[in-house]
Every structure is written in C-alpha cells, then in structure tokens.
Design an enzyme around this catalytic site. Structure first.
Site, short mmCIF file in Angstrom:
data_model
loop_
_atom_site.label_atom_id
_atom_site.label_comp_id
_atom_site.label_asym_id
_atom_site.label_seq_id
_atom_site.Cartn_x
_atom_site.Cartn_y
_atom_site.Cartn_z
N ASN A 9 43.84 42.14 36.26
CA ASN A 9 42.67 41.28 36.25
C ASN A 9 41.59 42.00 35.44
O ASN A 9 40.94 42.91 35.95
CB ASN A 9 42.21 41.04 37.69
CG ASN A 9 40.94 40.20 37.77
OD1 ASN A 9 40.47 39.69 36.76
ND2 ASN A 9 40.40 40.08 38.97
N LYS A 11 38.85 40.95 34.50
CA LYS A 11 37.50 40.49 34.86
C LYS A 11 36.70 40.23 33.58
O LYS A 11 37.28 39.82 32.57
CB LYS A 11 36.84 41.51 35.80
CG LYS A 11 37.74 41.83 37.01
CD LYS A 11 37.06 42.60 38.08
CE LYS A 11 38.05 42.87 39.21
NZ LYS A 11 37.46 43.55 40.35
N HIS A 92 39.41 34.69 44.13
CA HIS A 92 39.08 36.12 44.10
C HIS A 92 37.76 36.33 44.84
O HIS A 92 36.86 35.50 44.78
CB HIS A 92 38.97 36.60 42.64
CG HIS A 92 38.89 38.09 42.54
ND1 HIS A 92 37.73 38.80 42.77
CD2 HIS A 92 39.84 39.02 42.25
CE1 HIS A 92 37.97 40.09 42.62
NE2 HIS A 92 39.25 40.26 42.31
N GLU A 94 35.26 38.04 44.22
CA GLU A 94 34.06 37.99 43.37
C GLU A 94 33.65 36.54 43.11
O GLU A 94 32.46 36.23 43.00
CB GLU A 94 34.31 38.75 42.06
CG GLU A 94 34.32 40.26 42.31
CD GLU A 94 35.07 41.08 41.29
OE1 GLU A 94 35.44 40.54 40.22
OE2 GLU A 94 35.31 42.27 41.56
N GLU A 164 43.50 41.29 48.98
CA GLU A 164 42.52 42.20 48.39
C GLU A 164 41.38 42.42 49.38
O GLU A 164 40.45 41.59 49.44
CB GLU A 164 41.94 41.60 47.10
CG GLU A 164 42.96 41.35 46.02
CD GLU A 164 42.31 41.41 44.63
OE1 GLU A 164 42.87 42.10 43.78
OE2 GLU A 164 41.26 40.79 44.43
N GLY A 170 36.57 47.43 43.51
CA GLY A 170 35.54 48.03 42.65
C GLY A 170 34.79 49.17 43.33
O GLY A 170 33.75 49.61 42.85
N SER A 209 41.37 48.64 44.12
CA SER A 209 41.43 50.05 43.68
C SER A 209 42.86 50.60 43.67
O SER A 209 43.08 51.76 44.02
CB SER A 209 40.49 50.92 44.52
OG SER A 209 39.17 50.44 44.40
C1 3PY Z 1 40.24 45.24 41.91
O1 3PY Z 1 41.20 45.97 42.15
O2 3PY Z 1 39.09 45.68 41.72
C2 3PY Z 1 40.42 43.79 41.86
O3 3PY Z 1 39.51 43.07 42.18
C3 3PY Z 1 41.67 43.21 41.34
O4 3PY Z 1 41.61 41.83 41.29
#
Ligand code: 3PY
Length: 246
Positions: A9, A11, A92, A94, A164, A170, A209
C-alpha cells in the site's frame, strides 16, 4: 485466488518516475518469490501499471460507493475494471479515521467491486483505546459483519481480508506474532461462522508496520497468509524481502 499474498500500500507516496522505477524492480524480483504480489499505487498511476502480468497484480487504494455520475473526485469500480485493475483496498483505517468512511460505505464498495470482478481487500482493526478496553474482538467482528453483509458464498473466493491494528499503522509498533495470530484465528472463525467452511479459503493478511525483520515470524503463524505492507513497500529491497519470508 492465491493464498499467499504480499500487497504494498503505497498510500500517497511516490511520483511518476520513482513509481515506474519501483514497479520495474518489483517485477524483476517477482520471479524469485513464491507468492502473489499486489502493488497499490496512488490512483493517477494505476493505468500505467495495470498491464502487468504474472504474479504481480495491481490494486487501487479506494473506490467509490457509487456507480457513476456527479461525484467529483471519485472513481468507480467499473472505471477500475476498464483499466484492468485486479484488487482494491477498502476500509483502510486511514480512510475511516481521516475521511469518515463508514461501515455502510465499506459494504457498498465491496459490493460494487465484486459486481465488476475486482477483488476487495477488506481492512479491519481496532484502535489502541479499544484494545486497552479489551474490545478488539468485538470491534473487528462488527466491522467484518457490516463490511461483508449480503455477500454470497460464491463471492468469498474473491475476497481478501486484512487485519490492521490501528495502533500498529505508521507507528513502527508491530503486533507480536502471538497477538496477530490470535486475532487472525478469531477472524477466521468469525468468517466461518458467517459464511460456512468455504470461508477458510479467504486469504488473511496482517498489516501494521510489517517489515523484513518481523515478516518471517508473522507469516509462520497458522492463520496469517501474508501482509498488507505500508512504508516497507516503498523500496523494492524491503518489499521483496518481505515477500521472501514465507
Ligand atoms: C501500514 O502498514 O502502515 C499500513 O497501513 C498498510 O496498509
């Protein structure tokens, strides 16, 4: 669908030239990995990557819950289909926390994608506060029940679920292999309760992460079928190293 998957991803990162270089490096390294790779660049670059073949697939990071019409700034599942995009991430954290995406919208997006033959990567995961209150299972179950509402048993073979934990996104903090496995086993059993035994085939990805240093331990867990990778997907060395961790 492949069971072992590593999805990147990107982003809102990478410009056109950097993205082209990264994708070329990934395609070159893909022959050495025993899993499907999914690359999810920002929307402006989807078309330039969408003719890739072999075990490198292309995913969008989002899709509209609507079909077409006066929805400035949105793109539809049919548009993704028209440029041969294979997957799309939905829900997601975010998108949920920064853009107010609701479970109902996630559900609508899942249905639109499936109708156009695109595989949704459905994200779920609890916040730190929810985990501290021991609500993680309740929260994730509710997200799944709502996101997958109305799906047929047949559509299950076109779904990927990504767990997640928000507190690991992040932040550099990763769930321990035990924490991740416990949640993945819970997700697997929730999916089976909802849809029956066919749901055991749904690939379950860990995200948050995930990096070369911890991918082996995570991917060795019984119910973890791969990863949804954030920062470590922006360099071919780390992305491919993760993909070699099965
Ligand atoms: C991350 O690992 O920071 C993610 O959000 C992957 O989608």
């Amino acid at each position: 669908m492949a069971r072992k998957i590593v999805a990147g991803n990107w982003k809102m990162n990478m410009l056109a030239d950097d993205g082209q270089q990264l994708i070329q490096e990934i395609v070159k390294g893909a022959a050495e990995v025993d899993c499907e790779l999914i690359v999810c660049p920002a929307a402006p670059f989807l078309q330039s990557f969408s003719m890739l073949k072999g075990n490198v697939k292309i995913g969008a990071q989002n899709v509209s819950a609507f079909d077409n019409g006066a929805y400035t700034g949105e793109w539809s599942a049919a548009m993704l289909k028209s440029i041969a995009v294979n997957y799309a991430i939905v829900g997601h954290s975010e998108r949920r926390s920064l853009f107010g995406e609701t479970d109902d919208q996630v559900n609508a997006k899942v249905h639109k994608l499936l109708a156009d033959g695109i595989k949704p990567i459905v994200c779920c995961g609890e916040t730190l506060e929810q985990r501290e209150e021991k609500l993680e299972k309740e929260v994730v179950k509710l997200q799944l029940v709502k996101a997958l509402d109305g799906l047929t048993e047949e559509s299950l073979e076109n779904i990927v679920v990504a767990y997640e934990p928000v507190w690991a996104i992040g932040t550099g903090v990763t769930a321990s292999a035990e924490q991740a496995q416990e949640m993945h086993a819970f997700i697997r059993s929730t999916l089976v309760k909802l849809f029956g035994d066919r749901a055991t085939e749904i690939p379950l990805l860990y995200g948050g992460s995930c990096k070369p240093a911890n991918a082996k331990e995570l991917f060795a867990c019984e119910d973890i079928d791969g990863g949804l990778i954030g920062g470590a997907s922006l360099k071919s060395e780390s992305f491919l190293a993760i993909a070699q961790s099965f």
